[in-house]
Design a protein around this motif. Structure first.
Motif, PDB file in Angstrom:
ATOM      1  N   ILE A   3     113.441  99.599  83.041  1.00 39.34           N
ATOM      2  CA  ILE A   3     112.868  99.739  84.373  1.00 39.34           C
ATOM      3  C   ILE A   3     113.128  98.426  85.096  1.00 39.34           C
ATOM      4  O   ILE A   3     112.481  97.409  84.824  1.00 39.34           O
ATOM      5  CB  ILE A   3     111.362 100.056  84.291  1.00 39.34           C
ATOM      6  CG1 ILE A   3     111.126 101.341  83.498  1.00 39.34           C
ATOM      7  CG2 ILE A   3     110.772 100.185  85.694  1.00 39.34           C
ATOM      8  CD1 ILE A   3     109.665 101.669  83.264  1.00 39.34           C
ATOM      9  N   ALA A   4     114.112  98.442  85.985  1.00 36.60           N
ATOM     10  CA  ALA A   4     114.557  97.180  86.586  1.00 36.60           C
ATOM     11  C   ALA A   4     115.282  97.426  87.892  1.00 36.60           C
ATOM     12  O   ALA A   4     115.886  98.479  88.109  1.00 36.60           O
ATOM     13  CB  ALA A   4     115.489  96.440  85.622  1.00 36.60           C
ATOM     14  N   THR A   5     115.213  96.433  88.773  1.00 36.53           N
ATOM     15  CA  THR A   5     116.022  96.400  89.983  1.00 36.53           C
ATOM     16  C   THR A   5     117.293  95.623  89.678  1.00 36.53           C
ATOM     17  O   THR A   5     117.241  94.425  89.399  1.00 36.53           O
ATOM     18  CB  THR A   5     115.265  95.714  91.137  1.00 36.53           C
ATOM     19  OG1 THR A   5     114.096  96.475  91.452  1.00 36.53           O
ATOM     20  CG2 THR A   5     116.144  95.599  92.368  1.00 36.53           C
ATOM     21  N   VAL A   6     118.418  96.344  89.692  1.00 37.57           N
ATOM     22  CA  VAL A   6     119.724  95.730  89.458  1.00 37.57           C
ATOM     23  C   VAL A   6     120.572  96.001  90.695  1.00 37.57           C
ATOM     24  O   VAL A   6     120.863  97.154  91.019  1.00 37.57           O
ATOM     25  CB  VAL A   6     120.409  96.303  88.204  1.00 37.57           C
ATOM     26  CG1 VAL A   6     121.742  95.596  87.963  1.00 37.57           C
ATOM     27  CG2 VAL A   6     119.507  96.165  86.983  1.00 37.57           C
ATOM     28  N   ASN A   7     120.953  94.968  91.403  1.00 35.09           N
ATOM     29  CA  ASN A   7     121.704  95.130  92.648  1.00 35.09           C
ATOM     30  C   ASN A   7     123.094  95.681  92.347  1.00 35.09           C
ATOM     31  O   ASN A   7     123.911  95.005  91.722  1.00 35.09           O
ATOM     32  CB  ASN A   7     121.810  93.784  93.368  1.00 35.09           C
ATOM     33  CG  ASN A   7     122.384  93.929  94.768  1.00 35.09           C
ATOM     34  OD1 ASN A   7     123.113  94.867  95.068  1.00 35.09           O
ATOM     35  ND2 ASN A   7     122.062  92.978  95.633  1.00 35.09           N
ATOM     36  N   PRO A   8     123.423  96.909  92.790  1.00 35.64           N
ATOM     37  CA  PRO A   8     124.726  97.493  92.475  1.00 35.64           C
ATOM     38  C   PRO A   8     125.897  96.771  93.134  1.00 35.64           C
ATOM     39  O   PRO A   8     127.034  96.902  92.675  1.00 35.64           O
ATOM     40  CB  PRO A   8     124.614  98.924  93.017  1.00 35.64           C
ATOM     41  CG  PRO A   8     123.164  99.172  93.214  1.00 35.64           C
ATOM     42  CD  PRO A   8     122.571  97.837  93.550  1.00 35.64           C
ATOM     43  N   ALA A   9     125.619  96.023  94.194  1.00 30.09           N
ATOM     44  CA  ALA A   9     126.701  95.310  94.875  1.00 30.09           C
ATOM     45  C   ALA A   9     127.123  94.050  94.135  1.00 30.09           C
ATOM     46  O   ALA A   9     128.221  93.535  94.354  1.00 30.09           O
ATOM     47  CB  ALA A   9     126.273  94.954  96.302  1.00 30.09           C
ATOM     48  N   THR A  10     126.250  93.562  93.252  1.00 33.06           N
ATOM     49  CA  THR A  10     126.553  92.323  92.527  1.00 33.06           C
ATOM     50  C   THR A  10     126.444  92.463  91.014  1.00 33.06           C
ATOM     51  O   THR A  10     126.947  91.617  90.272  1.00 33.06           O
ATOM     52  CB  THR A  10     125.592  91.204  92.961  1.00 33.06           C
ATOM     53  OG1 THR A  10     124.251  91.551  92.573  1.00 33.06           O
ATOM     54  CG2 THR A  10     125.648  90.989  94.472  1.00 33.06           C
TER      55      THR A  10
END
Length: 463
Positions: A3-10
């Motif tokens: 459960i995490a926020t992973v920036n798809p652009a970076t």
């Protein structure tokens, strides 16, 4: 999946969250159950006022939540703002129309007399606590389109959102409470997929709704079926986009590009298979390919970007496998079919157009969740319908024709939950939304969606 926020652009992990344990899940279940006991007795005017307050708050915070969505799943900021605005519209629509949609229905006087009654009517009563298992691709809209009619009907909700949009999930859990809904009416559960079965089997859960993959839908449907609980499922789609000779070709091409790459191509109702009459096939292919190749792929926060990254690294790999399988079996890539060479980080994929698709290729029957279009020529209407229906899915469809006789045939013969003429599929609060075949069952939105989670009660008075 963490459960995490992973920036798809970076590809950068920005924030991680601990899954809620059994004690916290139990507290939220108990809170929801207690909330329903009181909330179900509130009048429709009060519920409408609460929805309006929620709409006002969301509208005020539109830019903030749009940035969160773009950061978490990669949709362009322009699209994220539009999604938030659409949610505001839906909340207000149900506030304005809920009382009408939930009004008692009365049979004709003749039918009441024939039943032996002095009086009779149908009343829509809420079911209880509804578990909502929601996806990442429209992380705000998918939830609001369940929550707005559900809360208006007097139900309460527990949200199990996708694990890659936890901040959006927490925002939603907080939004309704801050707008004035009683505590426990709508809560977010930060849990993994492995927790769903136990929650769904809990006797305090009355029903469930899921938008997601076919395997996820099968699992939830099987568990709910074993517990004899109502479910609504909106699963995958591989919608046809049919172009007939009478179509305005320029408009059809422009709309086709938007229909394919909306939300970076990650939409169940995105047009994916372009079935074009042979008389206009070459002209369509030339213009469509040029328009797809001209799209700007890049930073989703920039206003100039047309297509941002795919939401996850696994998602891009799955899309690449479909494209590589097709090309390996003889399909031709007219553009794209690769990662953009100038993007060294992030999960980007170039807009792609494939021709020469055959039934042995996986992409012919599987959903391509990304900016990849497949093109098929069709010699006549019968061939177009056969191609359109030759898949396991039946979510929606798009047809470009000005011929009324053709329109009647498509309405009669296309196996889909919607037929959109001379435009692209788009959900609206007033229109029921859902599919047939392996695209799921039940409907969301409109009165039909609201009534899915109501106890449709016959009230009868003896003469």
């Amino acid at each position: 999946m963490a459960i995490a926020t992973v920036n798809p652009a970076t590809g950068q992990t920005l924030k991680t969250f601990e899954a809620q344990g059994p004690d916290e899940i139990e507290q939220r279940l108990a809170r929801a159950t207690a909330a329903f006991r009181d909330y179900r007795t509130t009048d429709l005017v009060t519920r409408a006022e609460l929805l309006r307050a929620t709409a006002d708050l969301l509208e005020h915070e539109q830019d903030e939540i749009a940035h969160t969505m773009t950061t978490e799943m990669g949709k362009t900021l322009v699209a994220a703002r539009a999604e938030a605005a659409k949610c505001v519209k839906a909340l207000r629509w149900y506030a304005e129309n809920g009382e009408r949609l939930l009004a008692d229905e009365r049979p004709s006087a003749a039918d009441i007399e024939d039943s032996g009654a002095r009086a009779a009517y149908v009343r829509y009563r809420p079911l209880g606590v509804v578990l909502a298992v929601m996806p990442w691709n429209f992380p705000l809209w998918q939830v609001i389109r369940f929550a707005a009619p559900g809360l208006m009907a007097g139900n309460v909700g527990l949200l199990k959102h996708a694990s890659n949009v936890p901040q959006t999930a927490l925002y939603l859990g907080d939004l309704f409470y801050r707008a004035g809904f009683p505590e426990g009416c709508f809560q977010t559960l930060l849990v993994g997929a492995d927790a769903i079965e136990k929650i769904l089997r809990d006797p305090r859960i009355a029903a469930a709704t899921l938008t997601g993959s076919e395997p996820a839908g099968r699992s939830v449907a099987a568990i709910a079926g074993d517990e004899v609980k109502k479910t609504v499922l909106e699963l995958g789609g591989s919608d046809p986009y049919i172009v007939m000779p009478s179509a305005d070709l320029d408009r059809a091409v422009r709309t086709a590009v938007t229909a394919r790459v909306q939300n970076n191509g990650q939409s169940c109702i995105a047009a994916k298979r372009f079935i074009v009459h042979s008389d206009v096939y070459e002209g369509f292919v030339e213009r469509f390919t040029a328009a797809m190749a001209a799209l700007t792929v890049g930073d989703p926060m920039l206003e100039s970007t047309d297509v941002g990254p795919l939401s996850t690294e696994r998602g891009r790999a799955d899309l690449e496998e479909l494209v590589n399988d097709a090309v390996g079996q003889g399909a031709t890539a007219l553009c794209g079919a690769r990662r953009p060479p100038h993007h060294r980080v992030g999960w980007f994929y170039e807009p792609t157009v494939l021709t020469g698709i055959t039934p042995t290729m996986r992409i012919h029957r599987e959903e391509a969740f990304g900016p990849v279009a497949t093109l098929y020529p069709a010699d006549d209407l019968d061939a177009a319908v056969e191609l359109a229906n030759d898949i396991p899915f039946g979510l929606s469809s798009n047809v470009w024709t000005d011929d009324e006789a053709e329109q009647r045939r498509f309405i009669r013969d296309l196996e889909a939950g919607g037929v959109y003429f001379n435009g692209m599929t788009a959900s609206h609060p007033a229109m029921p939304f859902g599919g047939v075949k392996r695209s799921g069952y039940g409907r969301e939105l409109s009165g039909h969606g609201m009534h899915e989670f109501c106890n449709v009660t016959t009230v009868w008075y003896g003469a």
